[in-house]
Design a protein around this motif. Structure first.
Motif, PDB file in Angstrom:
ATOM      1  N   GLU A 258      35.317  19.861  37.061  1.00 46.68           N
ATOM      2  CA  GLU A 258      36.636  19.417  36.972  1.00 46.68           C
ATOM      3  C   GLU A 258      36.800  17.875  37.366  1.00 46.68           C
ATOM      4  OE1 GLU A 258      38.662  20.939  34.979  1.00 46.68           O
ATOM      5  OE2 GLU A 258      40.353  19.790  35.358  1.00 46.68           O
TER       6      GLU A 258
ATOM      7  N   ASP B 163      51.765  18.589  37.850  1.00 42.11           N
ATOM      8  CA  ASP B 163      51.286  19.755  38.912  1.00 42.11           C
ATOM      9  C   ASP B 163      52.246  20.171  39.904  1.00 42.11           C
ATOM     10  OD1 ASP B 163      48.747  19.840  37.581  1.00 42.11           O
ATOM     11  OD2 ASP B 163      47.793  18.647  39.123  1.00 42.11           O
TER      12      ASP B 163
ATOM     13  N   LYS C  44      41.607  22.340  41.493  1.00 42.88           N
ATOM     14  CA  LYS C  44      42.445  22.835  40.446  1.00 42.88           C
ATOM     15  C   LYS C  44      41.326  23.510  39.549  1.00 42.88           C
ATOM     16  CE  LYS C  44      45.453  21.136  36.824  1.00 42.88           C
ATOM     17  NZ  LYS C  44      46.149  19.935  36.088  1.00 42.88           N
TER      18      LYS C  44
ATOM     19  N   GLU D 263      41.478  24.414  32.831  1.00 39.98           N
ATOM     20  CA  GLU D 263      42.724  24.923  32.004  1.00 39.98           C
ATOM     21  C   GLU D 263      42.477  26.278  31.757  1.00 39.98           C
ATOM     22  OE1 GLU D 263      45.022  22.574  31.202  1.00 39.98           O
ATOM     23  OE2 GLU D 263      46.131  23.832  30.256  1.00 39.98           O
ATOM     24  N   GLY D 264      43.491  27.215  31.870  1.00 34.38           N
ATOM     25  CA  GLY D 264      43.519  28.578  31.416  1.00 34.38           C
ATOM     26  C   GLY D 264      43.117  29.472  32.383  1.00 34.38           C
TER      27      GLY D 264
END
Ligand SMILES: [Zn+2]
Length: 674
Positions: A202, A387, A444, A447-448
């Motif tokens: 990421e 965020d 983080k 995604e998902g």
């Protein structure tokens, strides 16, 4: 239309983030400086005799527009900065210093405050008003209001220069942190667990790169140092991490440090103090450098003894793997993590799925509900970054505060974790409720997928939320003493104390649930986790205490002409273990050099820990971590009291006495070795 120059019609008077543009700040600040100056001139020139309302309360109101603009601006420069905001920040820092010094040096204004202070027992003031007046008077004296002639001029120049140096230090550090990253290919991931590979992928993507990137964000580099079996890569990453602010060239902070220390010492002498530490510690709970040194040295010896024993064990483990030579700082975390698995059968990869960010937020909220009766309702409002999220905080069904949580690392955010506010609490002109923000740098998830925390991250979350509660439960009239406006060595009490509730077994049994299976953390894993709580405390206490002692030494005598040389002498005098470095070496010691905040004040965390260990023992003595009466006393005397009384009086009101260092040594597991 500049949104700062009109009334806000948003829910809860939140800043209208969807309307605020970077270009709004400069004109809004211009207007705010004008308004603040005009207000000060009016108070100082008031023909009426000074009284509390026309002087102190008028001062409380003088920065209304400035608070509005600065409240947004300084949150953005920390959490979501860009070159335009940074340029403005550089322009602003001397202007703030100038306004502050002008106000503090306004002879007519000081005369009014001084007159009131001398008459304070005859003015019929409430305790809170008396306290606020005393603090204003002290603020003027400490800023040099009583100085005359050349001393006055020189002090003003020194303060201005210090503000510029602090901003430059911060920006250099941010540049070094932002610039460096280490790209890893598929063949360089040896030992890295999935969560770390995902986070590194990421981070690479965010930087427009392929593969995996290790950055200098704690949530990436610390697990990398723990898990990577590639000693060469650990060394490379560690050296870069340790070199922040010390890379030569434009972002090198060493000359800034030298100049800062000299100017601070000069400032203290002008104000009549023997040293900058004497000056800084006077309003704190500790009061004197010797009280601080006594505390730190009482902890240093048992901590170092523990660290030396641990170093021998880790060296043995390393040699068993066939690695020759000395244990190096880039080895410590790696072998400590292995030792933790061996001794406590505990490793971060096994634990991590149980610490989902969202569940830990729920846990912090639930503890606050059980202790203080506050509840949380998600808000759908525009914020400054996608965020960030917001909740309304309610108490007895009434609006109490807005809480903003901004949890993920990104390049536009400075490192670390902090609590700040867009607006403070006060009742001078109506019931003004706080807007409080927690900013963290957690990795983080893609995604998902749910974002997962380390146990340390979860501690950080609870810590910052403890600060947030101190801000949001505030119940005072004057902004001067609201929320976290307390002595520096007291401000970490509400945050560190709140961390204790994370380790209450029933809290983890409820909220530590597996991110895939949804199952609660198994009893035996929870038992092992809590049993390992004191693991490697020798290391963390040594790296912290060394930093605190260097900070104190730098400020408690003549300013060193070569701070790096002086730092080396202090560490060698202490017998610093070779495989441990200061938690924050001088060129990136932002607590101490970004501004005055924690200068000769880094000891405060430990000073507060003396209290938090002792305070939580009250709940253990009561046999209930959520004991109603104790929680009510805690709220009344600590979390909602702001700076309404001296710190020792607040603590004594809660606990019935002052704490000693014993609970802290017990808490860190040093009792046998002491
Ligand atoms: Zn804190």
């Amino acid at each position: 239309m500049n949104p700062f120059l009109s009334d806000w019609t948003t829910a809860f008077n939140l800043p209208p983030f969807d309307q605020i543009k970077d270009s709004d700040f400069a004109p809004a600040f211009d207007a705010a400086f004008d308004q603040s100056r005009a207000a000060i001139t009016a108070i100082a020139g008031d023909p009426a005799k000074p009284d509390f309302a026309n002087t102190v309360e008028a001062l409380e109101r003088s920065d209304a527009l400035m608070d509005k603009v600065a409240g947004v601006f300084f949150n953005l420069t920390g959490a979501n900065s860009n070159p335009a905001l940074e340029a403005l920040q550089r322009d602003l820092s001397p202007k703030f210093a100038e306004l502050h010094s002008e106000t503090m040096m306004n002879a007519d204004l000081f005369a009014r405050v001084d007159t009131l202070f001398k008459q304070r027992t005859t003015l019929g003031l409430t305790d809170e008003q008396n306290r606020v007046l005393t603090l204003y008077h002290r603020m003027f004296l400490r800023a040099g209001a009583a100085l005359r002639g050349d001393d006055r001029t020189r002090l003003s120049a020194v303060s201005k220069r210090l503000a510029i140096l602090g901003t430059a230090f911060t920006q250099n550090l941010l540049a070094d942190e932002r610039e460096w990253f280490m790209l890893l290919g598929d063949d360089e991931l040896d030992g890295l667990p999935d969560f770390l590979r995902d986070a590194a992928a990421e981070a690479a993507k965010e930087r427009g790169e392929k593969g995996y990137a290790i950055t200098l964000s704690r949530s990436l580099i610390v697990p990398f140092l723990q898990f990577s079996t590639r000693r060469d890569l650990r060394e490379k990453a560690y050296v870069a991490w340790g070199a922040r602010g010390e890379n030569g060239g434009k972002t090198d902070n060493r000359s800034i440090v030298t100049e800062t220390l000299a100017l601070r010492q000069e400032r203290a002498r002008l104000l009549g103090y023997a040293s900058f530490a004497d000056f800084k510690l006077e309003p704190e709970m500790a009061k004197t450098p010797s009280a601080v040194r006594d505390l730190l040295m009482a902890v240093w010896q048992p901590a170092k003894a523990q660290a030396d024993r641990d170093a021998a064990v880790l060296t043995g483990m390393m040699q068993d793997e066939g690695v020759n030579g000395d244990l190096e700082p880039w080895d410590w975390r790696h072998y400590a993590a292995k030792r933790r698995v061996a001794e406590h059968d505990l490793d971060e990869a096994e634990l991590k799925p149980y610490f989902q960010l969202d569940r830990m937020i729920d846990a912090a909220f639930d503890c606050a509900t059980r202790l203080f009766g506050v509840t949380f309702r998600p808000l759908d409002v525009p914020l400054y970054h996608s965020d960030a999220r917001a909740w309304e905080v309610l108490k007895n069904g009434k609006h109490q505060a807005v809480f903003v949580g901004d949890y993920f690392a990104r390049p536009s955010k400075r490192s670390g974790a902090w609590c700040s506010r867009f607006r403070g609490q006060s009742r001078l002109d109506g019931d003004v409720r706080p807007i409080t923000v927690n900013v963290c740098n957690f990795a983080k998830a893609p995604e998902g997928q749910p974002s997962l925390l380390t146990f340390d991250d979860a501690h950080t979350l609870f810590h910052e939320f403890g600060h947030a509660l101190h801000s949001m439960l505030s119940d005072v009239t004057y902004q001067m003493i609201e929320g976290t406006s307390v002595a520096r060595d007291f401000v970490e009490l509400p945050s560190q104390l709140f961390e204790h509730w994370l380790t209450v077994p029933e809290v983890l049994q409820k909220f530590a649930t597996h991110s895939v299976t949804g199952k609660t953390i198994p009893t035996d894993l929870l038992g092992r986790l809590l049993a390992a709580r004191n693991f490697d405390q020798g290391f963390s206490t040594v790296e912290y205490t060394a930093s605190a002692l260097v900070d104190l030494d730098f400020h408690a005598g003549p300013a060193p002409t070569d701070p790096m040389q002086r730092q080396a002498e202090i560490l060698s005098g202490l017998g610093m273990p070779a495989a441990i470095h200061m938690r924050h070496a001088t060129p990136h010691f932002a607590h101490v050099f970004s501004g005055d905040g924690y200068s000769s004040g880094y000891y405060s965390y430990m000073w507060s820990e003396v209290m938090d260990a002792d305070a939580f023992e009250a709940f253990e003595e009561a046999g209930d971590p959520f004991d109603k009466d104790l929680a009510a006393r805690l709220e009344r005397h600590i979390y909602s009291a702001g700076g309404s009384r001296e710190a020792d009086a607040l603590y004594t009101a809660f606990r019935g006495r002052l704490p000693g260092v014993e609970a802290l040594l017990r808490g860190r597991g040093f009792t046998e070795s002491a």
